[in-house]
Design a protein around this motif. Structure first.
Motif, mmCIF file in Angstrom:
data_model
loop_
_atom_site.group_PDB
_atom_site.id
_atom_site.type_symbol
_atom_site.label_atom_id
_atom_site.label_comp_id
_atom_site.label_asym_id
_atom_site.label_seq_id
_atom_site.Cartn_x
_atom_site.Cartn_y
_atom_site.Cartn_z
ATOM 1 N N VAL A 83 14.053 -0.827 76.796
ATOM 2 C CA VAL A 83 13.379 -0.078 77.738
ATOM 3 C C VAL A 83 14.473 0.751 78.495
ATOM 4 O O VAL A 83 15.267 0.018 79.036
ATOM 5 C CB VAL A 83 12.583 -0.541 78.689
ATOM 6 C CG1 VAL A 83 11.913 0.453 79.730
ATOM 7 C CG2 VAL A 83 11.239 -1.348 78.104
ATOM 8 N N ASN A 84 14.728 1.928 78.395
ATOM 9 C CA ASN A 84 15.886 2.704 79.212
ATOM 10 C C ASN A 84 15.283 2.969 80.821
ATOM 11 O O ASN A 84 14.643 2.548 80.906
ATOM 12 C CB ASN A 84 15.925 4.019 78.402
ATOM 13 C CG ASN A 84 14.789 4.871 78.398
ATOM 14 O OD1 ASN A 84 13.915 4.790 79.175
ATOM 15 N ND2 ASN A 84 14.780 6.036 77.557
ATOM 16 N N ALA A 85 16.294 3.760 81.151
ATOM 17 C CA ALA A 85 16.165 3.546 82.807
ATOM 18 C C ALA A 85 14.900 4.631 83.016
ATOM 19 O O ALA A 85 14.490 4.369 84.030
ATOM 20 C CB ALA A 85 17.649 4.598 83.127
ATOM 21 N N SER A 86 14.599 5.579 82.111
ATOM 22 C CA SER A 86 13.403 6.217 82.613
ATOM 23 C C SER A 86 12.208 5.347 82.385
ATOM 24 O O SER A 86 10.989 6.030 82.519
ATOM 25 C CB SER A 86 13.316 7.744 81.816
ATOM 26 O OG SER A 86 13.378 7.305 80.650
ATOM 27 N N GLY A 87 12.224 4.461 81.763
ATOM 28 C CA GLY A 87 11.109 3.645 81.470
ATOM 29 C C GLY A 87 10.490 3.764 79.856
ATOM 30 O O GLY A 87 9.472 3.225 79.704
ATOM 31 N N ALA A 88 11.052 4.649 79.215
ATOM 32 C CA ALA A 88 10.742 4.697 77.912
ATOM 33 C C ALA A 88 11.181 3.631 76.961
ATOM 34 O O ALA A 88 12.452 3.146 77.195
ATOM 35 C CB ALA A 88 11.110 6.220 77.124
#
Length: 213
Positions: A83-88
């Motif tokens: 999961v990346n920083a943006s939540g995706a």
């Protein structure tokens, strides 16, 4: 009185002495032989009439059990998800790409020359991925780009060009002009594919490895 003179000396033949046995003696010997016990081996020979050679026993050979060859399985790297920083959620797939010049072995089949000879041509096609564009190649065409998108259009153009310009002798002699023309065709196919989506590959050369008439 006349006397008769014999000029030949007739002597009575002497009786020859011989060692032959008389009939009675032979009869006695035969009776003795028949009545005497015979060795078992002699009796066997007389009854069977011929000696049988001993049969050599063949030693049974052990049966070799051949084990099946184990298939070598190449490990497949599993995709990693994070999961990346943006939540995706992103999934990463690792793929090995050869960046150095690589030679593909490819065969053109059912090729007809300009003198109507049907041949098959084994080619060695050397290509190289452009520096720093490995990711784009995989995104656009995948790691198996050569067979996925390149081989079919190259084969169609190459066979049409050979039918219009080259004889069986030209191909058999591996003339430099033929190989140069096939290299040019391969490069043009890459350019045409790149018009829709960039194919970041350079075709270094195309060589004829074998021509089967």
């Amino acid at each position: 009185m006349s006397k008769e003179i014999n000029i030949y000396n007739y002597n009575e033949p002497k009786k020859l002495s011989h060692s032959y046995l008389s009939g009675k003696q032979l009869l006695i010997i035969c009776i003795v032989v028949l009545l005497s016990p015979l060795p078992p081996f002699f009796v066997f020979k007389q009854c069977s009439g011929a000696s049988e050679a001993p049969v050599a026993k063949t030693k049974e050979q052990p049966v070799k059990v051949v084990e099946r060859v184990k298939e070598s399985v190449q490990p497949i790297e599993q995709p990693t998800t994070f999961v990346n920083a943006s939540g995706a959620t992103e999934t990463t797939v690792t793929m090995t790409v050869i960046t150095s010049p690589y030679t593909w072995q490819y065969e053109l089949t059912d090729v007809t020359t300009n003198d109507d000879i049907n041949v098959s041509i084994k080619l060695s096609i050397t290509s190289q991925i452009k520096a720093g564009m490995e990711k784009m190649l995989v995104q656009n065409y995948g790691g198996n780009w050569f067979y996925a998108v390149f081989a079919t259009p190259f084969s169609d153009v190459a066979k049409a060009d050979i039918k219009g310009h080259y004889s069986g002798v030209d191909l058999k002699m591996k003339m430099r002009g033929v190989e140069q023309q096939l290299t040019t065709i391969a490069q043009k196919v890459v350019q045409q594919l790149s018009e829709a989506s960039l194919l970041p590959v350079e075709i270094k050369e195309v060589r004829i490895a074998e021509v089967k008439l």
